[in-house]
Design a protein around this motif. Structure first.
Motif, mmCIF file in Angstrom:
data_model
loop_
_atom_site.group_PDB
_atom_site.id
_atom_site.type_symbol
_atom_site.label_atom_id
_atom_site.label_comp_id
_atom_site.label_asym_id
_atom_site.label_seq_id
_atom_site.Cartn_x
_atom_site.Cartn_y
_atom_site.Cartn_z
ATOM 1 N N VAL A 263 0.820 -1.214 0.000
ATOM 2 C CA VAL A 263 0.000 0.000 0.000
ATOM 3 C C VAL A 263 0.856 1.267 0.000
ATOM 4 C CG1 VAL A 263 -1.959 -1.115 1.081
ATOM 5 C CG2 VAL A 263 -0.221 -0.061 2.526
ATOM 6 N N GLY A 264 2.127 1.114 -0.335
ATOM 7 C CA GLY A 264 2.970 2.300 -0.457
ATOM 8 C C GLY A 264 3.719 2.686 0.794
ATOM 9 N N GLY A 265 3.757 1.802 1.798
ATOM 10 C CA GLY A 265 4.491 2.079 3.021
ATOM 11 C C GLY A 265 3.784 3.084 3.910
ATOM 12 N N LEU A 266 4.515 3.600 4.887
ATOM 13 C CA LEU A 266 3.961 4.601 5.790
ATOM 14 C C LEU A 266 3.999 5.975 5.139
ATOM 15 C CD1 LEU A 266 5.655 3.573 9.173
ATOM 16 C CD2 LEU A 266 3.553 2.700 8.145
ATOM 17 N N ASN A 267 2.978 6.766 5.406
ATOM 18 C CA ASN A 267 2.965 8.148 4.940
ATOM 19 C C ASN A 267 3.962 8.938 5.787
ATOM 20 O OD1 ASN A 267 2.324 10.934 4.579
ATOM 21 N ND2 ASN A 267 0.300 10.334 3.806
ATOM 22 N N THR A 268 5.082 9.330 5.182
ATOM 23 C CA THR A 268 6.181 9.931 5.946
ATOM 24 C C THR A 268 5.806 11.245 6.619
ATOM 25 O OG1 THR A 268 6.988 10.949 3.894
ATOM 26 C CG2 THR A 268 7.955 8.836 4.538
ATOM 27 N N SER A 269 4.783 11.921 6.135
ATOM 28 C CA SER A 269 4.397 13.200 6.743
ATOM 29 C C SER A 269 3.317 13.038 7.808
ATOM 30 C CB SER A 269 3.893 14.168 5.659
ATOM 31 O OG SER A 269 2.743 13.643 5.016
ATOM 32 N N LEU A 270 2.781 11.823 7.952
ATOM 33 C CA LEU A 270 1.687 11.624 8.899
ATOM 34 C C LEU A 270 1.911 10.483 9.881
ATOM 35 C CD1 LEU A 270 -1.392 11.909 6.478
ATOM 36 C CD2 LEU A 270 -0.493 13.692 7.972
ATOM 37 N N ALA A 271 2.566 9.397 9.447
ATOM 38 C CA ALA A 271 2.551 8.143 10.190
ATOM 39 C C ALA A 271 3.411 8.168 11.445
ATOM 40 C CB ALA A 271 3.005 7.009 9.281
ATOM 41 N N ASP A 272 2.952 7.408 12.427
ATOM 42 C CA ASP A 272 3.712 7.164 13.648
ATOM 43 C C ASP A 272 4.256 5.735 13.571
ATOM 44 O OD1 ASP A 272 4.734 6.788 16.136
ATOM 45 O OD2 ASP A 272 2.840 7.033 17.233
ATOM 46 N N PRO A 273 5.548 5.530 13.329
ATOM 47 C CA PRO A 273 6.104 4.175 13.175
ATOM 48 C C PRO A 273 6.024 3.342 14.452
ATOM 49 C CG PRO A 273 7.867 5.797 13.273
ATOM 50 C CD PRO A 273 6.588 6.568 13.178
ATOM 51 N N THR A 274 5.696 3.969 15.577
ATOM 52 C CA THR A 274 5.526 3.191 16.813
ATOM 53 C C THR A 274 4.095 2.693 16.962
ATOM 54 O OG1 THR A 274 4.891 5.073 18.220
ATOM 55 C CG2 THR A 274 7.254 4.689 17.883
ATOM 56 N N GLY A 275 3.225 3.066 16.049
ATOM 57 C CA GLY A 275 1.805 2.728 16.164
ATOM 58 C C GLY A 275 1.253 2.025 14.940
ATOM 59 N N VAL A 276 1.815 0.856 14.613
ATOM 60 C CA VAL A 276 1.275 0.021 13.537
ATOM 61 C C VAL A 276 0.461 -1.094 14.188
ATOM 62 C CG1 VAL A 276 1.813 -1.468 11.581
ATOM 63 C CG2 VAL A 276 3.227 0.554 12.026
ATOM 64 N N PHE A 277 -0.833 -1.145 13.890
ATOM 65 C CA PHE A 277 -1.732 -2.091 14.551
ATOM 66 C C PHE A 277 -2.353 -3.049 13.538
ATOM 67 C CE2 PHE A 277 -1.568 1.651 17.234
ATOM 68 C CZ PHE A 277 -1.513 1.127 18.518
ATOM 69 N N VAL A 278 -2.550 -4.286 13.979
ATOM 70 C CA VAL A 278 -3.262 -5.280 13.175
ATOM 71 C C VAL A 278 -4.467 -5.754 13.990
ATOM 72 C CG1 VAL A 278 -3.157 -7.521 12.022
ATOM 73 C CG2 VAL A 278 -1.142 -6.020 12.010
ATOM 74 N N PHE A 279 -5.662 -5.499 13.469
ATOM 75 C CA PHE A 279 -6.907 -5.887 14.133
ATOM 76 C C PHE A 279 -7.375 -7.220 13.547
ATOM 77 C CE2 PHE A 279 -6.495 -1.400 14.645
ATOM 78 C CZ PHE A 279 -7.158 -1.053 15.809
ATOM 79 N N ARG A 280 -7.768 -8.144 14.423
ATOM 80 C CA ARG A 280 -8.122 -9.487 13.946
ATOM 81 C C ARG A 280 -9.049 -10.171 14.940
ATOM 82 N NH1 ARG A 280 -2.998 -13.097 13.349
ATOM 83 N NH2 ARG A 280 -2.712 -11.711 11.549
ATOM 84 N N ASN A 281 -9.994 -10.950 14.434
ATOM 85 C CA ASN A 281 -10.767 -11.874 15.262
ATOM 86 C C ASN A 281 -10.018 -13.202 15.270
ATOM 87 O OD1 ASN A 281 -12.801 -10.051 15.844
ATOM 88 N ND2 ASN A 281 -14.087 -10.684 14.135
ATOM 89 N N GLU A 282 -9.480 -13.560 16.417
ATOM 90 C CA GLU A 282 -8.592 -14.722 16.524
ATOM 91 C C GLU A 282 -9.334 -15.919 17.106
ATOM 92 O OE1 GLU A 282 -5.782 -15.647 15.003
ATOM 93 O OE2 GLU A 282 -4.485 -14.194 16.034
ATOM 94 N N PRO A 283 -9.167 -17.103 16.515
ATOM 95 C CA PRO A 283 -9.768 -18.308 17.113
ATOM 96 C C PRO A 283 -9.278 -18.506 18.541
ATOM 97 C CG PRO A 283 -8.950 -18.757 14.905
ATOM 98 C CD PRO A 283 -8.461 -17.394 15.262
ATOM 99 N N ALA A 284 -10.117 -19.106 19.372
ATOM 100 C CA ALA A 284 -9.794 -19.250 20.789
ATOM 101 C C ALA A 284 -8.492 -20.004 21.011
ATOM 102 C CB ALA A 284 -10.936 -19.973 21.509
#
Length: 362
Positions: A263-284
């Motif tokens: 997706v073109g990497g992080l937006n260098t003028s906006l992104a916080d490299p300490t805040g990359v999150f992956v949201f997921r519904n995980e099996p038990a």
């Protein structure tokens, strides 16, 4: 400034503080987990594709086994010259071409009658025909050739080079050879899946695995339905990335760092490299393994955190696998909101000055 902030400045989504506030530890409904090597191993689940034992254990069809629908050529050489049984006078060689094996598995030979051909090899059928003709013409020499017919065929559809019905012949008795016979695939081999349906059972395999693992190159059976289809898995990219979209997978396994690159990497003028999150519904089962518990039941909301600024952050992002349906979200850097706030205040002040100047001029 507080008034401006309270008005709600535009932004791409929640910030880190708001995401962490949704943690179960803070009476939220999601588990927030920092990605490390242990978490990476526990979540490294890839799609399980393959064939059942019935597919794998099926031996290759004999290339010379005759089936209903096949076409045969039968040549008979008679040891008489003046009055041959099948040919004209003086013609010892007679050829019966394009004899199709009927639905019951029989062919008809003049003076020999109906002879069962299905299930026999050309050599076995040759012997049977000679035996039937021998009482009427001495010691006939018979040759039987199997011509590719529609007796043992498979159907190939989907993203194949040439869809159609293909006979199972000596060069095309296995899945990979039949796919090649149909012109290969018209989609990226990295995301191509080959699905085979036989007697109501279905198995499927990655195209590249089919070529790399000979055990998966199953023997074909008459009536097999082969479909070439493209991988439908996708993830959603949101926040301070180069593009925000639903993104299809480009390979069998996709890491977090590869997902960001797509997706073109992080937006260098906006992104916080300490805040990359992956949201997921995980099996038990996986959620319990990640959290070191055994009491969770049902799918669990999980939020995985990647900090690319840590010494091993890039390695963790490289090893952490993205799965179908994941949402990859990158937060904005804190200073971005300050810039927006200052811009809003400055803009407000400039607008007030302009209005005051306009009023004074009047």
């Amino acid at each position: 400034m507080g008034t401006v902030a309270a008005c709600g400045l535009p932004r791409s989504g929640p910030n880190k503080k708001e995401i962490f506030a949704g943690s179960v530890l803070r009476e939220g409904d999601a588990f927030v987990v920092t990605v490390n090597s242990r978490v990476t191993r526990a979540t490294a689940v890839t799609p399980s594709l393959g064939f059942s034992g019935s597919f794998l254990s099926a031996g290759r069809l004999g290339s010379d086994v005759i089936s209903s629908g096949d076409r045969l050529t039968v040549t008979v050489y008679e040891n008489v010259k003046d009055d041959p049984l099948l040919g004209n006078s003086g013609q010892r060689l007679s050829q019966l071409q394009e004899l199709q094996v009927d639905g019951e598995g029989f062919i008809f030979i003049p003076y020999a009658g109906r002879i069962r051909a299905a299930g026999a090899s050309p050599e076995e059928l040759r012997t049977e025909i000679a035996k039937k003709l021998d009482p009427q013409t001495p010691d006939p020499q018979v040759i039987v050739q199997r011509v590719a017919g529609d007796g043992a065929t498979v159907t190939i559809s989907g993203a194949a080079g040439a869809q159609g019905v293909y006979p199972i012949e000596r060069p095309t008795r296995t899945l990979s050879s039949m796919v090649a016979r149909a012109g290969g695939v018209t989609i990226d081999p990295e995301t191509a899946i080959v699905r085979v349906t036989r007697h109501g059972q279905t198995g499927k395999v990655w195209l590249l695995d089919l070529y790399e693992n000979p055990r998966l190159d199953i023997a074909l059976r008459a009536g097999d339905q082969i479909v070439i289809e493209e991988d439908t898995r996708a993830f959603v990219a949101l926040g301070a990335t180069g593009a925000q979209n639903r993104v299809p997978f480009e390979s069998q396994n996709l890491s977090a760092i590869e997902a960001l690159a797509i997706v073109g990497g992080l937006n260098t003028s906006l992104a916080d490299p300490t805040g990359v999150f992956v949201f997921r519904n995980e099996p038990a089962e996986i959620a319990n393994s990640v959290l070191g518990r055994n009491d969770l039941t049902g799918a669990q909301r999980m939020i995985y955190v990647l900090d690319l600024t840590q010494p091993t952050g890039m390695f963790e992002a490289r090893d952490f696998l993205i799965r179908d349906g994941d949402t990859v979200y990158v937060t904005e850097a804190p200073y971005v909101q300050w810039q927006k706030t200052i811009g809003a205040l400055t803009g407000t002040a400039q607008a007030a000055d302009s209005l005051s100047s306009a009023t004074g001029a009047n």
